[in-house]
Design a protein around this motif. Sequence first.
Motif, short mmCIF file in Angstrom:
data_model
loop_
_atom_site.label_atom_id
_atom_site.label_comp_id
_atom_site.label_asym_id
_atom_site.label_seq_id
_atom_site.Cartn_x
_atom_site.Cartn_y
_atom_site.Cartn_z
N LEU A 40 0.83 -1.21 0.00
CA LEU A 40 0.00 0.00 0.00
C LEU A 40 0.86 1.26 0.00
N PHE A 41 2.00 1.20 0.69
CA PHE A 41 2.83 2.39 0.87
C PHE A 41 4.03 2.38 -0.07
N ALA A 101 3.97 7.75 0.96
CA ALA A 101 2.79 7.97 0.12
C ALA A 101 1.94 6.71 0.06
N ILE A 102 0.62 6.91 -0.03
CA ILE A 102 -0.28 5.81 -0.35
C ILE A 102 -0.28 5.66 -1.87
N ALA A 144 -2.01 10.80 -1.29
CA ALA A 144 -2.17 10.98 0.16
C ALA A 144 -0.86 10.58 0.85
N TRP A 145 -0.48 11.35 1.86
CA TRP A 145 0.79 11.11 2.54
C TRP A 145 0.56 10.75 4.00
N VAL A 146 1.29 9.75 4.48
CA VAL A 146 1.28 9.37 5.89
C VAL A 146 2.50 10.00 6.54
N LYS A 196 1.79 8.62 17.72
CA LYS A 196 1.95 10.04 18.01
C LYS A 196 3.29 10.58 17.53
N SER A 197 4.09 9.71 16.95
CA SER A 197 5.43 10.11 16.53
C SER A 197 5.46 10.46 15.04
N ASP A 198 6.21 11.50 14.69
CA ASP A 198 6.40 11.85 13.29
C ASP A 198 7.33 10.85 12.63
#
Length: 442
Positions: A87-88, A124-125, A109-111, A116-118
């Motif tokens: 998926l990524f 990207a999806i 779309a970006w993850v 809670k961590s960057d």
Amino acid sequence: MSTGKGGGGKKKKEVKKETKLGMAYKKDDNFGEWFSEVVVNSEMIEYYDISGCYILRPWAMEIYELLKEFFDAELKKMKVKPYYFPLFVTENVLQKEKDHIEGFAPEVAWVTKSGKSDLEAPIAIRPTRVVNFFGKKDIQLTQLKKRQMKRKIYEEFLAVPVSKGMKTEMEKFAGGLYTTSVEAFIPNTGRGIQGATSHCLGQNFAKMFDITFENEKGSKEMVGVMVMTHGDDKGLVLPPRVAPVQVIVIPVPYKDADTTAIKGACESTVYTLNQSGIRADLDIRENYSPGWKYSHWEMKGVPLRIEIGPKDLANKQVRMVRRDNGAKIDVPVTNLVEEVSLILDGIQANLFNTAREKRDACIEVIKTWDEFMAALNNKKLILAPWCDEEEVEKDVKARTKGDLGAAKTLCTPFDQPELPEGTLCFASGKPAKKWSFWGRSY
């Protein structure tokens, strides 16, 4: 699916009187709201709390699986191997083919977080669908075979007439070598709809994997085109070849009727049809009236309804009601399978022929700009001579831009009509090189 507890003896059952089963919108009055209502009320989808997402319910998935079963079998004959990508995908990998990604950039779309961590780097999806892979020498042959398969799915399964052709450079898949498509047309709205596409990407997006692949539009979109084409003010209308239930059997017990005998005849009917390969089901829910059940299964688009009541039991017959035209036919039980098979074949053919007649009635051949604008405003599918220049294509879009949307090329049909020498482009007045379909689209 639809079964409930059966009745016994001659005792009349208390029936829940349901009155609010119907369509609030008419197809010709408000197409968008009508479509949304059909796909929800027919139990195909359920909306989700994320914009653009929805849940595919069993009724829709069963239709999709019937299409996929045919499609997968054909691909196996062609020795095509399916792959599923993760998926990524990382930004670095996407940037390996900038031309391809440019067309997708606004939709990627970006993850950026894990919990809670960057993330150290955004992920990207993946902006493409499931893909099939081919060797370079196989691409052209495979494209041809897949166009034939998609035409067959639309016309022979979904009963939707389509035009096969090539997308222009401006309309092709971003970064691809070329895009072929099958295009449907919705007469109610006067808009074309891209039914399915095949993209020859050469080595573009696949450079990161050092392979060549072809991407395709999925069967779920095809189902939407079918709904638009055949649905009516009662709801969904399904061609028999893709109907999860081809025949619904409903008992019609009048006062003091022998409900046990009627139920037995209904069960026997379903069993006989299922044994012959016909997808049949029985609705013996006791808290709904026969009339409510009729509306419910009409809403879901089941091609054929069989009613069995005291009179039918006495006459050793069943009453059949067609979903496509409402025709009622009394058939002896001795001819049950043969008659049902013939009627289902007739429904399939009638849906396609009716859709083709409506589509063909909307095709208008034009030669000049004034004729083009008149046809566009009359919701026509326009076949026009064109000079095949991108700047002219852009100019047509700009000149027709408005509240209803701009006109665009839909496809250049593979089956080209004769183009007499001296024919001029409808938009530029330059020598025409080909005929192309134009119109507004979804």
